[in-house]
Design a protein around this motif. Structure first.
Motif, PDB file in Angstrom:
ATOM      1  N   THR A  21       0.827  -1.206   0.000  1.00 46.09           N
ATOM      2  CA  THR A  21       0.000   0.000   0.000  1.00 46.09           C
ATOM      3  C   THR A  21       0.863   1.258   0.000  1.00 46.09           C
ATOM      4  OG1 THR A  21      -0.160  -0.051   2.412  1.00 46.09           O
ATOM      5  CG2 THR A  21      -1.925  -1.140   1.155  1.00 46.09           C
ATOM      6  N   ALA A  22       2.176   1.102  -0.004  1.00 43.02           N
ATOM      7  CA  ALA A  22       3.098   2.240  -0.080  1.00 43.02           C
ATOM      8  C   ALA A  22       3.467   2.495  -1.540  1.00 43.02           C
ATOM      9  CB  ALA A  22       4.363   1.936   0.719  1.00 43.02           C
ATOM     10  N   ASN A  23       3.807   3.733  -1.857  1.00 42.89           N
ATOM     11  CA  ASN A  23       4.278   4.060  -3.198  1.00 42.89           C
ATOM     12  C   ASN A  23       5.656   3.445  -3.395  1.00 42.89           C
ATOM     13  OD1 ASN A  23       1.968   5.601  -3.411  1.00 42.89           O
ATOM     14  ND2 ASN A  23       2.990   7.513  -2.941  1.00 42.89           N
ATOM     15  N   VAL A  24       5.861   2.778  -4.531  1.00 40.52           N
ATOM     16  CA  VAL A  24       7.138   2.120  -4.795  1.00 40.52           C
ATOM     17  C   VAL A  24       8.058   2.954  -5.670  1.00 40.52           C
ATOM     18  CG1 VAL A  24       6.187  -0.190  -4.482  1.00 40.52           C
ATOM     19  CG2 VAL A  24       6.282   0.808  -6.774  1.00 40.52           C
ATOM     20  N   ALA A  25       7.526   3.986  -6.303  1.00 33.52           N
ATOM     21  CA  ALA A  25       8.341   4.873  -7.134  1.00 33.52           C
ATOM     22  C   ALA A  25       7.738   6.269  -7.095  1.00 33.52           C
ATOM     23  CB  ALA A  25       8.394   4.368  -8.567  1.00 33.52           C
ATOM     24  N   HIS A  26       8.613   7.253  -7.156  1.00 32.98           N
ATOM     25  CA  HIS A  26       8.201   8.660  -7.197  1.00 32.98           C
ATOM     26  C   HIS A  26       8.866   9.259  -8.429  1.00 32.98           C
ATOM     27  CE1 HIS A  26       6.699   8.366  -3.051  1.00 32.98           C
ATOM     28  NE2 HIS A  26       7.756   7.593  -2.869  1.00 32.98           N
ATOM     29  N   VAL A  27       8.063   9.826  -9.311  1.00 30.67           N
ATOM     30  CA  VAL A  27       8.566  10.341 -10.579  1.00 30.67           C
ATOM     31  C   VAL A  27       8.136  11.797 -10.726  1.00 30.67           C
ATOM     32  CG1 VAL A  27       8.534  10.039 -13.087  1.00 30.67           C
ATOM     33  CG2 VAL A  27       8.353   8.037 -11.586  1.00 30.67           C
ATOM     34  N   PHE A  28       9.097  12.664 -11.048  1.00 33.26           N
ATOM     35  CA  PHE A  28       8.777  14.059 -11.335  1.00 33.26           C
ATOM     36  C   PHE A  28       8.675  14.249 -12.834  1.00 33.26           C
ATOM     37  CE2 PHE A  28      10.592  14.649  -7.094  1.00 33.26           C
ATOM     38  CZ  PHE A  28       9.618  15.460  -6.532  1.00 33.26           C
ATOM     39  N   ASP A  52      -3.082  19.497  -5.563  1.00 27.13           N
ATOM     40  CA  ASP A  52      -1.952  20.267  -5.044  1.00 27.13           C
ATOM     41  C   ASP A  52      -1.716  19.825  -3.600  1.00 27.13           C
ATOM     42  OD1 ASP A  52      -1.925  21.564  -7.451  1.00 27.13           O
ATOM     43  OD2 ASP A  52      -2.657  23.475  -6.675  1.00 27.13           O
ATOM     44  N   LYS A  53      -0.476  19.528  -3.284  1.00 24.40           N
ATOM     45  CA  LYS A  53      -0.113  19.037  -1.959  1.00 24.40           C
ATOM     46  C   LYS A  53       0.521  20.159  -1.142  1.00 24.40           C
ATOM     47  CE  LYS A  53      -1.283  14.929  -3.282  1.00 24.40           C
ATOM     48  NZ  LYS A  53      -2.448  14.252  -2.777  1.00 24.40           N
ATOM     49  N   ASP A  54       0.412  20.072   0.177  1.00 29.60           N
ATOM     50  CA  ASP A  54       0.964  21.111   1.038  1.00 29.60           C
ATOM     51  C   ASP A  54       2.491  21.105   1.069  1.00 29.60           C
ATOM     52  OD1 ASP A  54       1.294  18.800   2.525  1.00 29.60           O
ATOM     53  OD2 ASP A  54       0.231  19.529   4.290  1.00 29.60           O
ATOM     54  N   TYR A  55       3.119  20.103   0.494  1.00 29.88           N
ATOM     55  CA  TYR A  55       4.574  20.033   0.440  1.00 29.88           C
ATOM     56  C   TYR A  55       5.135  20.534  -0.894  1.00 29.88           C
ATOM     57  CZ  TYR A  55       3.009  15.436  -1.243  1.00 29.88           C
ATOM     58  OH  TYR A  55       2.346  14.416  -1.886  1.00 29.88           O
ATOM     59  N   GLY A  56       4.323  21.277  -1.663  1.00 27.02           N
ATOM     60  CA  GLY A  56       4.829  21.960  -2.841  1.00 27.02           C
ATOM     61  C   GLY A  56       4.813  21.187  -4.142  1.00 27.02           C
ATOM     62  N   GLN A  57       3.917  20.227  -4.255  1.00 27.75           N
ATOM     63  CA  GLN A  57       3.802  19.450  -5.495  1.00 27.75           C
ATOM     64  C   GLN A  57       2.348  19.349  -5.925  1.00 27.75           C
ATOM     65  OE1 GLN A  57       5.482  15.524  -5.255  1.00 27.75           O
ATOM     66  NE2 GLN A  57       7.280  16.241  -4.175  1.00 27.75           N
ATOM     67  N   ARG A  58       2.140  19.206  -7.193  1.00 36.21           N
ATOM     68  CA  ARG A  58       0.849  18.768  -7.754  1.00 36.21           C
ATOM     69  C   ARG A  58       1.111  17.311  -8.122  1.00 36.21           C
ATOM     70  NH1 ARG A  58      -0.453  22.716 -11.378  1.00 36.21           N
ATOM     71  NH2 ARG A  58      -1.601  23.636  -9.664  1.00 36.21           N
ATOM     72  N   ALA A  59       0.294  16.390  -7.626  1.00 33.64           N
ATOM     73  CA  ALA A  59       0.630  14.980  -7.780  1.00 33.64           C
ATOM     74  C   ALA A  59      -0.599  14.090  -7.847  1.00 33.64           C
ATOM     75  CB  ALA A  59       1.518  14.537  -6.609  1.00 33.64           C
ATOM     76  N   PHE A  60      -0.382  12.872  -8.348  1.00 34.45           N
ATOM     77  CA  PHE A  60      -1.381  11.811  -8.304  1.00 34.45           C
ATOM     78  C   PHE A  60      -0.661  10.481  -8.170  1.00 34.45           C
ATOM     79  CE2 PHE A  60      -0.355  11.890 -12.811  1.00 34.45           C
ATOM     80  CZ  PHE A  60      -0.521  10.584 -13.269  1.00 34.45           C
ATOM     81  N   VAL A  61      -1.402   9.452  -7.789  1.00 36.44           N
ATOM     82  CA  VAL A  61      -0.844   8.107  -7.634  1.00 36.44           C
ATOM     83  C   VAL A  61      -1.691   7.150  -8.458  1.00 36.44           C
ATOM     84  CG1 VAL A  61      -0.327   6.228  -6.016  1.00 36.44           C
ATOM     85  CG2 VAL A  61       0.000   8.618  -5.304  1.00 36.44           C
ATOM     86  N   PHE A  62      -1.021   6.294  -9.234  1.00 32.97           N
ATOM     87  CA  PHE A  62      -1.730   5.263  -9.969  1.00 32.97           C
ATOM     88  C   PHE A  62      -1.144   3.903  -9.635  1.00 32.97           C
ATOM     89  CE2 PHE A  62       1.819   6.039 -12.845  1.00 32.97           C
ATOM     90  CZ  PHE A  62       2.122   4.782 -13.348  1.00 32.97           C
TER      91      PHE A  62
END
Length: 77
Positions: A21-28, A52-62
């Protein structure tokens, strides 16, 4: 702008793999909104919608076909 042809990610296929259930990769990326739209159009299973996340990113998880969670983000300026 970086195109899809400029990068690849390869994950190892393992028969008894259990997705976490954890993210296995983070890609910018340079244009997260466009990639999000492409994923939706392709029927990719979205785990967390674009926001938009409070840590300065716009992100999604698939999730990939094996259930691995991939976090895609773009730095907010």
């Amino acid at each position: 702008m970086t195109t899809a042809a400029d990068a690849e990610i390869h994950l190892i296929l393992k028969r008894d793999h259990q997705a976490t259930t954890a993210n296995v990769a983070h890609v910018f990326v340079d244009d997260v909104a466009t990639l999000y739209s492409l994923c939706q159009a392709a029927g990719v299973r979205i785990i967390k919608g674009l926001a938009d996340k409070d840590y300065g990113q716009r992100a999604f998880v698939f999730a990939d076909r094996d259930g691995n969670r991939i976090d895609i983000g773009e730095r907010l300026s």
